[in-house]
Structure formats: structure tokens, C-alpha cells
Write a protein that holds these residues in place. Structure first.
Motif, PDB file in Angstrom:
ATOM      1  N   ASP A  16      20.293   9.097  16.524  1.00  0.00           N
ATOM      2  CA  ASP A  16      19.895   7.940  15.986  1.00  0.00           C
ATOM      3  C   ASP A  16      18.135   7.822  15.533  1.00  0.00           C
ATOM      4  O   ASP A  16      17.557   7.434  14.765  1.00  0.00           O
ATOM      5  N   HIS A  59      27.977  15.477  13.766  1.00  0.00           N
ATOM      6  CA  HIS A  59      28.598  13.861  13.509  1.00  0.00           C
ATOM      7  C   HIS A  59      29.203  13.508  12.865  1.00  0.00           C
ATOM      8  O   HIS A  59      29.110  12.650  12.013  1.00  0.00           O
ATOM      9  N   ASN A  62      30.903   9.935  11.808  1.00  0.00           N
ATOM     10  CA  ASN A  62      29.796   8.545  11.808  1.00  0.00           C
ATOM     11  C   ASN A  62      29.322   8.021  10.823  1.00  0.00           C
ATOM     12  O   ASN A  62      28.730   9.037   9.894  1.00  0.00           O
ATOM     13  N   TYR A  65      26.262   8.141   8.387  1.00  0.00           N
ATOM     14  CA  TYR A  65      25.409   8.751   8.330  1.00  0.00           C
ATOM     15  C   TYR A  65      25.662   9.066   6.951  1.00  0.00           C
ATOM     16  O   TYR A  65      25.007   9.823   6.173  1.00  0.00           O
TER      17      TYR A  65
END
Length: 89
Positions: A16, A59, A62, A65
Motif C-alpha cells: 500500500d 498482487h 488487487n 493496482y
């Protein structure tokens, strides 16, 4: 250079925080583009896109992103178009 340093420090740490650094760099690129600073905008976009490539690879589930990565690619293409390099974009 400052954003490059911040992104390097965030790389591989808290995703993050890396996202926040990359997205801030992307916003900076957008501002540079808006004032006609296309070469610096391209460099900033490339930094952000590189960070998002790594984040998406680590990731893949996600969506945020992935959306930011797509936004970065779009901004990079726009900067390249403004620099008269549309084929690269």
C-alpha cells in the motif's frame, strides 16, 4: 529524482505504501503533462508504470493496482504522443 528515490525505498515493502508512492508519481506526471512538460511527464510515468508492473505481478488479485497500472500506461501513451512518438505509445 525525489520520486525515484521514494519509489525505490517503497519497492518490495508494504504494497500500500508502494502504491501510494507510485500513484503520487502518476499524479505528478499528469500535472507535468498539463503544463506542457512532456519529457518529465514521460519519465515520471515510466517510474510509476514500473512500480505498478511489480505490484500487479506480486498482487494479481488487487484490482486497484491493476486500474492504476492501466491509468499509468494511458498517461505514458499520451506523453509519448505529445513528444511525437505515437508508435511507441
Amino acid at each position: 529524482e525525489l520520486y525515484q528515490l521514494v519509489l525505490r525505498e517503497a519497492e518490495g515493502g508494504d504494497p500500500d505504501e508502494e502504491d501510494a508512492a507510485a500513484y503520487t508519481t502518476l499524479r505528478l506526471a499528469h500535472s507535468m503533462h498539463n503544463i506542457g512538460q512532456f519529457a518529465p511527464a514521460e519519465r515520471a510515468c515510466r517510474l510509476a508504470v514500473g512500480a505498478y508492473e511489480r505490484l500487479v505481478a506480486r498482487h494479481p488479485d488487487n484490482r486497484e493496482y491493476a486500474v492504476h497500472y492501466a491509468e499509468g500506461l494511458t498517461q505514458l501513451a499520451s506523453a509519448l504522443e505529445a513528444l511525437d512518438r505515437p508508435d511507441e505509445g
